[in-house]
Design a protein around this motif. Structure first.
Motif, mmCIF file in Angstrom:
data_model
loop_
_atom_site.group_PDB
_atom_site.id
_atom_site.type_symbol
_atom_site.label_atom_id
_atom_site.label_comp_id
_atom_site.label_asym_id
_atom_site.label_seq_id
_atom_site.Cartn_x
_atom_site.Cartn_y
_atom_site.Cartn_z
ATOM 1 N N LYS A 72 0.815 -1.305 -0.098
ATOM 2 C CA LYS A 72 -0.180 -0.064 0.082
ATOM 3 C C LYS A 72 0.870 1.254 0.000
ATOM 4 O O LYS A 72 0.398 2.472 -0.110
ATOM 5 C CB LYS A 72 -1.119 0.043 1.203
ATOM 6 N N ALA A 73 1.945 1.130 0.269
ATOM 7 C CA ALA A 73 3.003 2.210 0.118
ATOM 8 C C ALA A 73 3.701 2.615 -1.121
ATOM 9 O O ALA A 73 4.671 3.249 -1.287
ATOM 10 C CB ALA A 73 3.964 2.483 1.458
ATOM 11 N N SER A 74 3.641 1.259 -2.031
ATOM 12 C CA SER A 74 4.383 1.151 -3.164
ATOM 13 C C SER A 74 4.080 2.663 -3.954
ATOM 14 O O SER A 74 2.887 3.064 -4.310
ATOM 15 C CB SER A 74 3.898 0.063 -3.989
ATOM 16 N N ARG A 75 5.248 3.049 -4.455
ATOM 17 C CA ARG A 75 5.083 4.421 -5.417
ATOM 18 C C ARG A 75 4.561 5.606 -4.753
ATOM 19 O O ARG A 75 3.973 6.278 -5.461
ATOM 20 C CB ARG A 75 4.420 3.987 -6.892
ATOM 21 N N LYS A 76 4.522 5.576 -3.408
ATOM 22 C CA LYS A 76 3.989 6.627 -2.689
ATOM 23 C C LYS A 76 4.961 7.112 -1.996
ATOM 24 O O LYS A 76 6.017 6.746 -1.392
ATOM 25 C CB LYS A 76 2.999 6.254 -1.765
ATOM 26 N N ARG A 77 5.030 8.706 -1.983
ATOM 27 C CA ARG A 77 5.770 9.401 -0.875
ATOM 28 C C ARG A 77 5.328 9.205 0.404
ATOM 29 O O ARG A 77 3.999 9.250 0.513
ATOM 30 C CB ARG A 77 5.848 10.895 -1.209
ATOM 31 N N CYS A 78 6.141 8.967 1.403
ATOM 32 C CA CYS A 78 5.907 8.777 2.734
ATOM 33 C C CYS A 78 6.419 9.674 3.748
ATOM 34 O O CYS A 78 7.434 10.039 3.782
ATOM 35 C CB CYS A 78 6.134 7.462 3.238
ATOM 36 N N LEU A 79 5.342 10.147 4.629
ATOM 37 C CA LEU A 79 5.786 10.890 5.629
ATOM 38 C C LEU A 79 5.401 10.040 6.987
ATOM 39 O O LEU A 79 4.718 8.941 6.951
ATOM 40 C CB LEU A 79 5.106 12.293 5.644
ATOM 41 N N GLU A 80 5.581 10.456 8.224
ATOM 42 C CA GLU A 80 5.310 9.646 9.393
ATOM 43 C C GLU A 80 5.139 10.274 10.477
ATOM 44 O O GLU A 80 5.504 11.709 10.739
ATOM 45 C CB GLU A 80 6.771 8.854 9.541
ATOM 46 N N SER A 81 4.125 9.935 11.487
ATOM 47 C CA SER A 81 3.890 10.509 12.695
ATOM 48 C C SER A 81 3.351 9.378 13.764
ATOM 49 O O SER A 81 2.651 8.497 13.272
ATOM 50 C CB SER A 81 2.949 11.667 12.539
ATOM 51 N N MET A 82 3.980 9.054 14.782
ATOM 52 C CA MET A 82 3.424 8.214 15.763
ATOM 53 C C MET A 82 3.361 6.905 15.226
ATOM 54 O O MET A 82 2.668 6.114 15.676
ATOM 55 C CB MET A 82 2.283 8.772 16.263
ATOM 56 N N GLY A 83 4.529 6.548 14.271
ATOM 57 C CA GLY A 83 4.303 5.171 13.936
ATOM 58 C C GLY A 83 3.420 4.934 12.708
ATOM 59 O O GLY A 83 3.577 3.809 12.163
ATOM 60 N N TRP A 84 2.732 5.740 12.324
ATOM 61 C CA TRP A 84 2.001 5.746 11.050
ATOM 62 C C TRP A 84 2.514 6.307 10.034
ATOM 63 O O TRP A 84 3.114 7.583 10.191
ATOM 64 C CB TRP A 84 0.471 6.550 11.451
ATOM 65 N N LEU A 85 2.287 6.149 8.685
ATOM 66 C CA LEU A 85 2.594 6.529 7.612
ATOM 67 C C LEU A 85 1.726 7.367 7.059
ATOM 68 O O LEU A 85 0.733 7.140 6.938
ATOM 69 C CB LEU A 85 3.214 5.628 6.378
ATOM 70 N N ILE A 86 2.019 8.511 6.531
ATOM 71 C CA ILE A 86 0.923 9.389 5.629
ATOM 72 C C ILE A 86 1.453 9.165 4.244
ATOM 73 O O ILE A 86 2.662 9.953 3.967
ATOM 74 C CB ILE A 86 1.051 10.867 6.152
ATOM 75 N N THR A 87 0.664 8.677 3.724
ATOM 76 C CA THR A 87 1.303 8.214 1.993
ATOM 77 C C THR A 87 0.426 9.113 1.108
ATOM 78 O O THR A 87 -0.584 9.594 1.140
ATOM 79 C CB THR A 87 0.828 6.940 1.766
ATOM 80 N N VAL A 88 1.064 9.657 -0.095
ATOM 81 C CA VAL A 88 0.844 10.459 -0.841
ATOM 82 C C VAL A 88 1.048 9.888 -2.271
ATOM 83 O O VAL A 88 2.251 9.752 -2.767
ATOM 84 C CB VAL A 88 1.281 11.932 -0.854
ATOM 85 N N GLY A 89 -0.079 9.484 -3.153
ATOM 86 C CA GLY A 89 0.307 8.952 -4.378
ATOM 87 C C GLY A 89 0.459 9.767 -5.516
ATOM 88 O O GLY A 89 0.145 10.961 -5.444
ATOM 89 N N GLU A 90 0.638 9.248 -6.546
ATOM 90 C CA GLU A 90 0.971 9.937 -7.695
ATOM 91 C C GLU A 90 -0.222 10.603 -8.390
ATOM 92 O O GLU A 90 -0.045 11.498 -9.407
ATOM 93 C CB GLU A 90 1.530 8.996 -8.847
ATOM 94 N N GLU A 91 -1.455 10.323 -8.044
ATOM 95 C CA GLU A 91 -2.568 10.837 -8.469
ATOM 96 C C GLU A 91 -3.004 11.854 -7.502
ATOM 97 O O GLU A 91 -4.035 12.137 -7.652
ATOM 98 C CB GLU A 91 -3.648 9.617 -8.969
#
Length: 392
Positions: free
Chosen positions: A84-103
């Protein structure tokens, strides 16, 4: 003398052993001994509320959904499949990823349990067409949770978004992002923020430290926000990148220099990794951290005091929510040091390999640098970031 049969250790004794382990690296090794030990290595049998030293999530390898996590404690590399994180930019907070996709799609993703929470698309932010970024994956510059979604559904996700770096937020149930509009402050280009004592403290690129109440932010009226302090710098030493974090009840603002495109200096010759500029510059431009400035916030006086000593603290900075840990609690982590990753998108996107070169460990006392990861991990989509490991 017969060798012990580890699979026959009584389960109640295994549970007792597991609950004595404080480092998640040791707990994962504990669960890998055999099937019976693995069956005991559950969240219920591990003290998941203890402070954790972040792991370095390495850059994604092309066409591979497995991400590698590097532990400073023992140099262990953990492989975890996170499609679910593939080809997505990831940020992080409290052990959770905030993922932002190419679309432009955005979600919260817990990397070790695969729990995902879909968030509104970035095009639901205010005046999106006027402030969208060239690469949609770069639309969010920072993301910070008020509390972990693992523990409650009553939380707030604050983000710095768009090319102008506004503040926006989302709460469970919202169908769009809400822009924070500050009363009496015309415009700020934010770089970082933190929840602290029912308030939100933020820093902007001009070096201002701002504060507002969480209740005001989520209320219907304009947010009452005021400037608490200003970084004391000379005009020629304007901050290039800033962070804010809490540590042992105190707030710190950290200034980072050298991350913008600049002429090479002698120290650049020691960098281990050469990058290929997308637009050839004959070696006349480069980027890379040259030093940090650390300032402790005096909330009562409204002042920032520079310090070369932060005691037993180790600071972790980058595309993660800025945090500190007590170094003495974590083997492999050095006190009075900054552990940083390559998070200045505006610079690393000008190179074919992307970001990941400008990371290391900075000694606050004497200004020296050393690597924290000796390998090469580069990406234009998601360079390495710090992730605080939690079972969920």
């Amino acid at each position: 003398q017969e060798m012990p049969v580890w699979s026959e250790v009584p389960l109640d004794l295994l549970v007792s052993i597991g609950r004595c382990l404080n480092l998640i690296e040791d707990y994962l090794n504990f669960g890998s001994v055999c099937k019976s030990w693995h069956s005991v290595a559950t969240k219920a049998n591990f003290n998941n509320d203890l402070c954790r030293a972040p792991w370095l999530m390495l850059a994604e390898v092309e066409d591979n959904e497995v991400r590698k996590f590097f532990s400073l404690y023992n140099g262990m590399i953990l492989n975890k499949r996170i499609p679910k994180a593939s080809r997505k930019r990831c940020l992080e907070s409290m052990g959770w990823l905030i993922t932002v996709g190419e679309e432009g799609e955005i979600s919260l993703l817990h990397p070790f349990s695969d729990v995902q929470i879909e968030l509104p698309h970035q095009n639901t932010t205010v005046e999106y067409n006027e402030h969208q970024t060239g690469a949609l994956t770069c639309f969010i510059g920072k993301a910070v949770l008020s509390t972990s979604p693992s523990h409650t559904s009553d939380y707030l996700l604050m983000v710095i978004d768009g090319g102008s770096r506004f503040l926006s937020f989302w709460r469970p149930g919202d169908i769009r992002w809400t822009r924070v509009k500050c009363e009496g402050i015309k415009y700020c280009s934010f770089t970082d923020m933190i929840f602290f004592n029912d308030q939100i403290y933020s820093v902007d690129y001009s070096g201002c430290l701002l504060v507002c109440d969480v209740a005001d932010v989520v209320g219907p009226e304009l947010t009452k926000c005021h400037i608490l302090a200003q970084i004391p710098t000379e005009p020629q030493d304007m901050p290039e990148h800033l962070y804010i974090l809490e540590s042992l009840g105190s707030l710190f603002v950290v200034v980072r220099y050298g991350v913008k495109s600049r002429p090479p200096i002698r120290e650049d010759s020691s960098r281990r990794i050469s990058l290929t500029p997308i637009y050839p510059n004959d070696g006349t431009e480069t980027y890379g951290t040259t030093n940090f400035g650390v300032f402790e916030v005096d909330l009562a006086a409204g002042k920032l005091r520079e310090s070369k000593q932060v005691g037993d603290r180790a600071l972790f900075l980058g595309a993660n929510a800025s945090i500190s840990v007590q170094a003495s609690q974590f083997p492999g982590v050095k006190p009075n040091h900054i552990y940083y990753t390559d998070d200045f998108v505006e610079s690393y996107l000008f190179y074919e390999e992307g970001g990941g070169r400008d990371m290391g460990v900075y000694n606050i006392a004497n200004g020296s640098f050393e690597p924290h990861y000796n390998g090469v991990s580069l990406s234009r989509v998601c360079p390495p970031i710090w992730v605080t490991p939690t079972l969920y």
